[in-house]
Design a protein around this motif. Sequence first.
Motif, PDB file in Angstrom:
ATOM      1  N   UNK A 208       8.895  -3.841  -4.166  1.00 31.84           N
ATOM      2  CA  UNK A 208       8.136  -4.117  -2.805  1.00 31.84           C
ATOM      3  C   UNK A 208       8.456  -5.972  -3.618  1.00 31.84           C
ATOM      4  N   UNK A 209       8.891  -6.359  -2.696  1.00 31.96           N
ATOM      5  CA  UNK A 209       8.400  -7.928  -2.795  1.00 31.96           C
ATOM      6  C   UNK A 209       6.967  -8.158  -2.345  1.00 31.96           C
ATOM      7  N   UNK A 210       6.817  -8.057  -1.621  1.00 30.74           N
ATOM      8  CA  UNK A 210       5.561  -7.601  -1.404  1.00 30.74           C
ATOM      9  C   UNK A 210       4.390  -7.803  -1.998  1.00 30.74           C
ATOM     10  N   UNK A 211       3.310  -8.526  -2.731  1.00 29.86           N
ATOM     11  CA  UNK A 211       1.533  -7.209  -3.380  1.00 29.86           C
ATOM     12  C   UNK A 211       1.597  -6.448  -3.205  1.00 29.86           C
TER      13      UNK A 211
ATOM     14  N   UNK B 245      -0.044   3.687  -5.146  1.00 29.09           N
ATOM     15  CA  UNK B 245      -0.882   5.256  -5.349  1.00 29.09           C
ATOM     16  C   UNK B 245      -0.260   5.762  -4.176  1.00 29.09           C
ATOM     17  N   UNK B 246      -0.531   5.269  -2.628  1.00 30.82           N
ATOM     18  CA  UNK B 246      -0.269   6.184  -1.278  1.00 30.82           C
ATOM     19  C   UNK B 246       1.869   5.679  -0.926  1.00 30.82           C
ATOM     20  N   UNK B 247       2.393   5.340  -1.737  1.00 29.46           N
ATOM     21  CA  UNK B 247       4.130   5.263  -1.945  1.00 29.46           C
ATOM     22  C   UNK B 247       4.283   5.891  -2.807  1.00 29.46           C
ATOM     23  N   UNK B 248       3.811   5.730  -3.778  1.00 28.70           N
ATOM     24  CA  UNK B 248       4.534   6.384  -4.744  1.00 28.70           C
ATOM     25  C   UNK B 248       4.025   7.730  -4.066  1.00 28.70           C
ATOM     26  N   UNK B 249       3.188   9.203  -4.050  1.00 29.12           N
ATOM     27  CA  UNK B 249       3.547   9.660  -3.689  1.00 29.12           C
ATOM     28  C   UNK B 249       4.377  10.174  -2.124  1.00 29.12           C
ATOM     29  N   UNK B 250       4.251   9.027  -1.371  1.00 33.11           N
ATOM     30  CA  UNK B 250       4.872   9.012  -0.529  1.00 33.11           C
ATOM     31  C   UNK B 250       6.796   9.673  -0.458  1.00 33.11           C
ATOM     32  N   UNK B 251       7.027   8.430  -1.446  1.00 32.86           N
ATOM     33  CA  UNK B 251       8.410   7.929  -1.918  1.00 32.86           C
ATOM     34  C   UNK B 251       9.179   8.667  -2.405  1.00 32.86           C
ATOM     35  N   UNK B 252       7.975   9.598  -3.473  1.00 33.75           N
ATOM     36  CA  UNK B 252       8.480   9.975  -4.428  1.00 33.75           C
ATOM     37  C   UNK B 252       9.309   9.926  -5.797  1.00 33.75           C
ATOM     38  N   UNK B 253       9.024   8.472  -6.286  1.00 34.98           N
ATOM     39  CA  UNK B 253       8.604   7.524  -6.998  1.00 34.98           C
ATOM     40  C   UNK B 253       8.369   6.245  -6.682  1.00 34.98           C
ATOM     41  N   UNK B 254       7.877   6.156  -8.602  1.00 31.62           N
ATOM     42  CA  UNK B 254       7.049   4.952  -8.805  1.00 31.62           C
ATOM     43  C   UNK B 254       6.951   3.403  -7.779  1.00 31.62           C
ATOM     44  N   UNK B 255       6.178   2.926  -7.170  1.00 27.58           N
ATOM     45  CA  UNK B 255       6.077   1.654  -5.672  1.00 27.58           C
ATOM     46  C   UNK B 255       5.245   0.751  -7.085  1.00 27.58           C
ATOM     47  N   UNK B 256       5.807   0.054  -7.414  1.00 24.72           N
ATOM     48  CA  UNK B 256       5.778  -1.537  -7.765  1.00 24.72           C
ATOM     49  C   UNK B 256       6.088  -2.372  -7.059  1.00 24.72           C
ATOM     50  N   UNK B 257       5.831  -3.548  -7.155  1.00 23.62           N
ATOM     51  CA  UNK B 257       5.623  -5.021  -6.867  1.00 23.62           C
ATOM     52  C   UNK B 257       6.696  -5.795  -8.086  1.00 23.62           C
ATOM     53  N   UNK B 258       6.926  -6.863  -6.680  1.00 23.58           N
ATOM     54  CA  UNK B 258       7.467  -7.661  -7.664  1.00 23.58           C
ATOM     55  C   UNK B 258       6.630  -8.563  -8.832  1.00 23.58           C
ATOM     56  N   UNK B 259       5.685  -8.645  -8.539  1.00 28.12           N
ATOM     57  CA  UNK B 259       4.936  -9.405  -9.188  1.00 28.12           C
ATOM     58  C   UNK B 259       4.386  -9.073 -10.195  1.00 28.12           C
ATOM     59  N   UNK B 260       3.977  -7.197  -9.926  1.00 28.58           N
ATOM     60  CA  UNK B 260       3.708  -6.515 -11.400  1.00 28.58           C
ATOM     61  C   UNK B 260       4.650  -7.079 -12.357  1.00 28.58           C
ATOM     62  N   UNK B 261       5.685  -6.679 -11.656  1.00 28.82           N
ATOM     63  CA  UNK B 261       7.251  -6.895 -13.182  1.00 28.82           C
ATOM     64  C   UNK B 261       6.652  -8.308 -12.998  1.00 28.82           C
ATOM     65  N   UNK B 262       6.777  -9.179 -12.649  1.00 28.82           N
ATOM     66  CA  UNK B 262       6.785 -10.310 -12.777  1.00 28.82           C
ATOM     67  C   UNK B 262       6.130 -11.297 -14.507  1.00 28.82           C
ATOM     68  N   UNK B 263       4.988 -10.701 -14.147  1.00 33.36           N
ATOM     69  CA  UNK B 263       3.484 -10.923 -14.827  1.00 33.36           C
ATOM     70  C   UNK B 263       3.260 -10.091 -16.357  1.00 33.36           C
ATOM     71  N   UNK B 264       4.539  -9.047 -15.796  1.00 32.50           N
ATOM     72  CA  UNK B 264       4.263  -7.886 -17.334  1.00 32.50           C
ATOM     73  C   UNK B 264       5.576  -8.739 -18.373  1.00 32.50           C
ATOM     74  N   UNK B 265       6.035  -9.000 -18.138  1.00 27.84           N
ATOM     75  CA  UNK B 265       6.846 -10.160 -19.009  1.00 27.84           C
ATOM     76  C   UNK B 265       6.437 -11.503 -20.376  1.00 27.84           C
TER      77      UNK B 265
END
Length: 63
Positions: free
Chosen positions: A33-36, A43-63
């Motif tokens: 997701x582009x939005x934070x 957690x809600x989206x991961x459960x609903x979508x059946x795969x991890x839901x992450x935000x772009x800001x989390x990915x960029x912060x991990x670098x």
Amino acid sequence: MDLAYSSRTLLSYGKAREVAQACDQANADAVIFVSSLTERQQCTLTEMLGCPAVSLSDILAAD
């Protein structure tokens, strides 16, 4: 008129179902997701979508 988005998912119920179906068809490993996202939204989206839901800001912060 479309239903309002849910603060639990950042998506309307119908859009969440549509994304979940697309994830299933594409055998997606994750949804970005582009939005934070709050921890609860992730957690809600991961459960609903059946795969991890992450935000772009989390990915960029991990670098």
